[in-house]
Scaffold this active site. Structure first.
Site, short mmCIF file in Angstrom:
data_model
loop_
_atom_site.label_atom_id
_atom_site.label_comp_id
_atom_site.label_asym_id
_atom_site.label_seq_id
_atom_site.Cartn_x
_atom_site.Cartn_y
_atom_site.Cartn_z
N GLU A 44 1.26 19.96 -3.13
CA GLU A 44 0.25 19.03 -3.62
C GLU A 44 -1.10 19.67 -3.93
O GLU A 44 -1.70 19.37 -4.97
CB GLU A 44 0.07 17.86 -2.65
CG GLU A 44 1.20 16.83 -2.69
CD GLU A 44 2.43 17.23 -1.93
OE1 GLU A 44 2.40 18.28 -1.27
OE2 GLU A 44 3.44 16.51 -1.97
N HIS A 102 3.36 6.84 4.76
CA HIS A 102 3.80 6.52 3.40
C HIS A 102 3.42 5.10 3.01
O HIS A 102 4.06 4.50 2.14
CB HIS A 102 5.32 6.67 3.27
CG HIS A 102 5.80 8.07 3.06
ND1 HIS A 102 5.60 9.08 3.97
CD2 HIS A 102 6.49 8.65 2.06
CE1 HIS A 102 6.16 10.19 3.54
NE2 HIS A 102 6.71 9.97 2.38
C1 LIG Z 1 3.66 16.24 1.39
C2 LIG Z 1 4.83 15.54 0.88
N1 LIG Z 1 5.17 15.68 -0.41
C3 LIG Z 1 6.23 15.03 -0.92
C4 LIG Z 1 6.99 14.22 -0.13
C5 LIG Z 1 8.15 13.45 -0.71
N2 LIG Z 1 9.38 14.08 -0.23
C6 LIG Z 1 10.00 13.66 0.87
S1 LIG Z 1 11.31 14.61 1.27
C7 LIG Z 1 11.06 15.59 -0.07
C8 LIG Z 1 11.98 16.74 -0.33
C9 LIG Z 1 11.94 17.69 0.81
O1 LIG Z 1 12.85 18.68 0.60
P1 LIG Z 1 13.23 19.66 1.78
O2 LIG Z 1 12.01 20.16 2.41
O3 LIG Z 1 14.17 20.67 1.22
O4 LIG Z 1 13.96 18.76 2.84
P2 LIG Z 1 15.33 17.98 2.66
O5 LIG Z 1 14.99 16.63 2.16
O6 LIG Z 1 16.17 18.73 1.73
O7 LIG Z 1 15.88 17.95 4.02
C10 LIG Z 1 9.96 15.18 -0.80
C11 LIG Z 1 9.47 15.82 -2.02
C12 LIG Z 1 6.59 14.09 1.21
N3 LIG Z 1 7.23 13.27 2.03
N4 LIG Z 1 5.54 14.77 1.69
#
Ligand SMILES: Cc1ncc(C[n+]2csc(CCOP(=O)(O)OP(=O)(O)O)c2C)c(N)n1
Ligand SMILES: Cc1ncc(C[n+]2csc(CCOP(=O)(O)OP(=O)(O)O)c2C)c(N)n1
Ligand SMILES: [Mg+2]
Ligand SMILES: [Mg+2]
Lengths: 357, 331, 357, 331
Positions: B62, B131
């Site tokens: 971000e 959120h």
């Molecule tokens: C700071 C932030 N940015 C974006 C999100 C939205 N978001 C939630 S999970 C996710 C993907 C995360 O991917 P990863 O770290 O690989 O974890 P996974 O879901 O694959 O376990 C995103 C973009 C968030 N919750 N927090």
């Protein structure tokens, strides 16, 4: 193939350098560095004369080769951001030292009309997207500039200049990751003067080989000794042109911060022996000696040049002292675009509130 | 004039698409804006229409997303950066408040940062404390940032189109509970001026000043009140910066009573600003203190019951108005 | 010498593993993984029954080996943080699945009394410093826990679990840099399930060899194939014990996210062929086959175990459905410590304001 | 009782030293807090006294500094994290607002985050737009964060000592222009209660509510006013959360006039909250609207003249009071 190209270019430059011929850029690099050195000395004087806006003046003495070496490979249309110690970089890119000094003095005639000061100088004409008082704050902007260059197919590169201290900031890695992922024309130049305020780089990280981090994110990455401006310029040429061709790069320039962090800091946290050794790593003196050694310039020619530069920079102080402060009303200007209404002054609001009866 | 039945989400999508068609320098960047189509589907299929160099999927970074948008805006693009949730604005406040908001000023007017930061906030999906927030007050308190928060489908379209023509950074906060709201709108209609509040309902007894989703709760409350013989004026401010205080003043002076309604937490929030301002400018017309109806000074729980209890609803708004007008209403 | 120690330990474990003897932990690891798998399946059911608090439910199916393998080497007093996909990790560390399910259902009986939900489960008793809905948000806490362990000489380690997506967040690098600089007992475990929502890791970085970054900051860093829980456990043992001894570490566990990002996502952005291949990288099935192959357990014994676990996890749903929502007044609790006054409800404030006449 | 002549800086330093001596779990972490002694010298030589494991120099990583403090506070330390300038809070708002502030709540009361975030803000050193802000409103708008802003030497000491005993995260904002202020103080004196405002001066005509450096400007203005026959009550709220509204109410009800003074920008700032609250709770006692005297809605310039013009000073405060009481004062 791409890598091979780079090596070829590098080889050529090396060859050019070893032969102390007409195609060396050392005289020009020396002149740039000397102008920076002298300008910074004058900034110190401005402070002593009580004419600077505040004491947050960060001099780049000892780091001139980074500014001169990298900027030698920037072109019209390229852009850059700097950290708080950015006077030298801007000068190397062609800034008018009088308008810079006036800005450092907080005067209307400065680049930013006295609103920015030493830490917020910028000039869109020269592609200077701004100095920054936030360590690391100016870094991601070059990713955006890289996107613009790609979009508009300008062939421009954008260079972020920052200190070793900024390698503590996560936004550097976020930015490098994006640049590498998208193959943007971005160069990250870390001026490693060994200190972030009182903290030696070895007290800020377990692995001071900073370029290894950039490599791990997929950038072309090198460290170069800032004592030798020609070495810096060569590395910069390789990396800047690589970035132009789509391979973003990172360059750490090793040098030494000759004086305190800001004007009032006497660096009590540094060992005097270390300081003395550090100040011997003087890229200006080194280049001067090389020019004479190689018979490119005589001592007296250089003395003359230095004097000329001295006068040029003296004039910036006189200019600044003679300038006026910005008018108070300018305070409300530039918060928003000129076509938008200015914020209403508090005094006017209070008047309105209390004028009701 | 062609009326269309559109959702808030589709109106936003259409605003982006139309702006991108009209201006080749508009680019979108953010997490999941491309192939995924946006966490709430606003950018769905735009990548097919405009390509991956204009609808740019970013890593989860971000601060650098906002920072890159700043740099892009300074060098000739018109970026629309997306923050998936306004709750993530905390990571980006340096780039937003110290860079985007101040660049024009610090650099003496040399250049602006014409970017839009699109995001969404608010409660309604059991999304928990990180959120579900309404953080517009951070933005409103930062000089240099414009702030728009559409409550209707037509505004979703027009405010976003207008934001994309503004010379200064605009933070554009949608409400997650409104994406599926449908309205019949005329997108070719002359939009109201940017920075002009919308009077959504006129009534003689009190003024309710609000924005975003709470507009709908206020209108619902106004209908309830009307059935009880109380007529409320409901003003949707739409842009919090610039703030159209003239419209608010005119109506408060007429009715003598004002309530401000915001989903954000009450203390030091947008409702405080509106209340302070109304008091300053309309004091002699006020029969009651300006009353704030706002989010509780607590985080949001994931439990649906607690979540709903944490923010104003039509009932609380109507009850408060009834109490304000207690003298006038038959008990 | 330090490195040599590590190698020796590693060698030993390897030896232990190859001989399919009594000292294998595979049965236990299998049991842990099976419990996670089944629990996550039940979370899916809770959602389908409309009993979950919201749809932000992130299942860790396919990633069980990371949870089981790493947690096998945590002890009493150790602590950890997780990302939003952390049910499995907490279970592996000993959580009560009924209280977890109740929390996921937003019920008073849950670990956090229905305030946290799936993305904010925590339990101080088990050292769970909290799941996080901010990608990367829980990472720096382990640096603080590492400082505490050093200060109090507890010998505890603290582990941050996060996804590949979190490698986009600068705070990860800031945290790893600090841990390495100070030699803290911290382990950074990246569960690389190849996706952050719809974004494949190759679309998020130019160099998906994620451990190289950690190495560049001075951490011990490895990548391990998550198909084989024993390999994960071995790497974890090496790195966790290294961290305990002052060498912080990074471990990337390669696996595949079997299903959508959250309950409603059907992963339309993934190639079905890729998905099928990905789901064949099933650490639970792989461990099961290994147990049978090596004669450690019979198919029927495992069937019995699986059924038992099925009943255990069925009960968590029944438990959750039977529980009550937290009382409305609990909303004002826990904003501040119990001895502090609760925030005044808006309704009470309005009553007070309007009660004036 | 031993009176000592101390600077604000030394009082803070002594508070840290005393707390560290008393409680071995107190540790300091931040940029330049150790060998350098703090950018403003507050932690000078503490590293000599308490060692590098309790006075921890960090890399320049604000988000992780705050995040590490959160983790440390959850696992048995009592960290004092330092942000060199409050202007850097933007990088840390996620760790501060989404983590520190919400952990107790999200986790159902299992654990608190007893940390102190020390920082300094305000104008007065020509430090420019990114080093001169007053950002306390961001903090005040975030439930879960306590907020203290000492204006006097005694409070610098006592509020910091008290902050270090509190169960919840406390943001502690010093003012950069006060470090060299000297006062004679009795550090052994019973401090006033945490969360209790200090009435710095009593007068019948109006109440001025303020905090931090503006207290001194308000007192200066009050002296000017007194010479003109107007007597002002000056209240220093000291802790913005908890806010001692009872003290404010009592005095406003008595005088019927209130001014709120804050260095932060006016819109959606602390002054708005104070104004809204006073209006709500004291409406029937008010003869004038509550007047806000606050920072201009602009960034701060490096030019000394523009910098000083951007925030309230004694003159503006006195002028405003004179206008409020125009009927009472001989012209
Ligand atoms: C700071 C932030 N940015 C974006 C999100 C939205 N978001 C939630 S999970 C996710 C993907 C995360 O991917 P990863 O770290 O690989 O974890 P996974 O879901 O694959 O376990 C995103 C973009 C968030 N919750 N927090
Ligand atoms: C975000 C942020 N943190 C801290 C500071 C205070 N600060 C100003 S310069 C500096 C040291 C920077 O070191 P380095 O990046 O190496 O640059 P140098 O001063 O050596 O040129 C610090 C800590 C700041 N301005 N911004
Ligand atoms: Mg440095
Ligand atoms: Mg992932």
């Amino acid at each position: 193939m791409y890598e091979a190209d780079l090596r070829a270019t590098a080889g050529q430059t090396m060859a050019g350098r070893v032969g102390a011929g007409a195609n060396t850029r050392l005289p020009e690099l020396y002149r740039t560095m000397r102008r920076i050195r002298t300008f910074e000395e004058r900034v110190g004087e401005l402070f002593v004369r009580g004419q600077s806006a505040g004491s947050m003046l960060h001099l780049s003495i000892g780091e001139e080769s980074a500014a001169a070496g990298v900027c030698a490979h920037l072109r019209d249309g390229d852009s850059f951001t700097t950290h708080h110690r950015g006077h030298g970089i801007f000068l190397a890119r062609g800034a008018d030292p009088a308008r810079m000094m006036a800005e450092i003095g907080g005067k209307e005639a400065g680049y930013c009309h006295g609103k920015g000061g030493s830490m917020h100088i910028a000039d869109m004409g020269l592609g200077h997207l701004g100095a920054n008082a936030i360590v690391g704050g100016g870094i991601p902007a070059v990713v955006g500039a890289g996107l613009s260059a790609r979009h508009h197919k300008t062939g421009a590169v954008s260079v972020a200049f920052f200190g070793d201290g900024a390698t503590g900031q996560g936004i550097l890695y976020e930015s490098m990751n994006m640049a590498a992922l998208w193959g943007l024309p971005c160069v990250f130049v870390c001026i490693n003067n060994q200190y972030g305020m009182g903290t030696n780089i070895a007290q800020a990280t377990a692995n001071p080989n900073l370029h290894e981090r950039a490599a791990a994110f997929g950038l072309a990455a090198e460290t170069v000794d800032g004592l030798d401006v020609e070495a810096v310029a060569e590395a910069a040429e390789r990396l800047v042109e690589g970035a132009r061709a789509g391979k973003p790069a990172f360059l750490a320039v090793s040098c030494y911060r000759f004086y305190g962090h800001a004007r009032k800091d006497k660096s009590p946290y540094r060992d005097p022996v270390e300081e003395e050794a550090g100040r011997r790593q003087d890229p200006v003196a080194f280049a001067r000696a090389a020019l004479i050694d190689r018979g490119l310039e005589s001592e007296s020619e250089l003395d003359r040049l230095d004097t000329e530069i001295g006068s040029e920079m003296d004039a910036t102080i006189d200019f600044t002292v003679a300038q006026t402060e910005p008018p108070l009303a300018s305070m409300f200007r530039d918060v928003y675009a000129p076509e938008e209404p200015e914020p209403e002054p508090v005094r006017a609001r209070i008047d309105r509130v209390l004028a009701r009866d | 004039m062609a009326l269309q039945e559109l959702t808030y989400r589709d109106a936003l999508r259409k605003a982006l698409a139309d702006a991108m068609t009209e201006n080749p320098d508009v680019v979108i960047l953010g997490e999941e804006v491309g192939r995924y189509g946006g966490a709430y589907g606003v950018t769905k299929d735009l990548i097919k229409e405009f390509g991956a160099e204009r609808v740019i999927d970013t890593p989860i970074s971000e601060p650098a997303i906002v920072g890159a948008a700043v740099g892009a805006a300074m060098t000739g693009l018109r970026p629309v950066a997306e923050l998936m949730y306004v709750d993530f604005i905390g990571m980006t406040m340096d780039q937003l408040a110290n860079q985007a908001a101040k660049i024009r000023y610090m650099f003496g007017g040399q250049i602006g940062v014409p970017m839009v930061l699109r995001t969404q906030g608010g409660t309604g999906r059991s999304a928990g404390a990180q959120h579900s927030q309404s953080l517009e007050a951070y933005v409103m308190h930062t000089p240099g940032l414009r702030l728009a928060m559409p409550a209707t489908v037509a505004d979703a379209y027009h405010l976003l189109r207008m934001a994309l023509t503004k010379p200064d950074p605009v933070v554009f906060i949608e409400h997650k509970a409104l994406y599926t709201m449908k309205e019949s709108v005329d997108l070719d209609a002359e939009p109201l001026d940017w920075g002009k509040a919308a009077v959504r309902r006129e009534g003689r007894d009190l003024v309710i000043v609000t924005y975003s989703r709470q507009l709908h709760y206020c209108l619902e409350a106004a209908r309830t009140l009307s059935a009880r013989g109380i007529e409320a004026t409901v003003i949707d401010i739409r842009t919090l910066n610039p703030l159209d205080f003239d419209t608010i003043r005119a109506h408060v002076e007429r009715t003598g009573r004002a309530m401000v309604v915001s989903e954000g937490v009450m203390t030091a929030g947008v409702a405080a600003e509106l209340s302070a301002r109304i008091t300053e400018e309309c004091f002699d017309f006020l029969e009651d203190p300006v009353v704030r109806v706002a989010g509780e000074d607590i985080p949001i729980s994931v439990s649906t019951a607690l979540e709903a209890g944490s923010v104003p609803g039509p009932q609380l708004i109507a009850d408060t108005a009834l109490r304000m007008l207690a003298g006038r209403v038959p008990a």
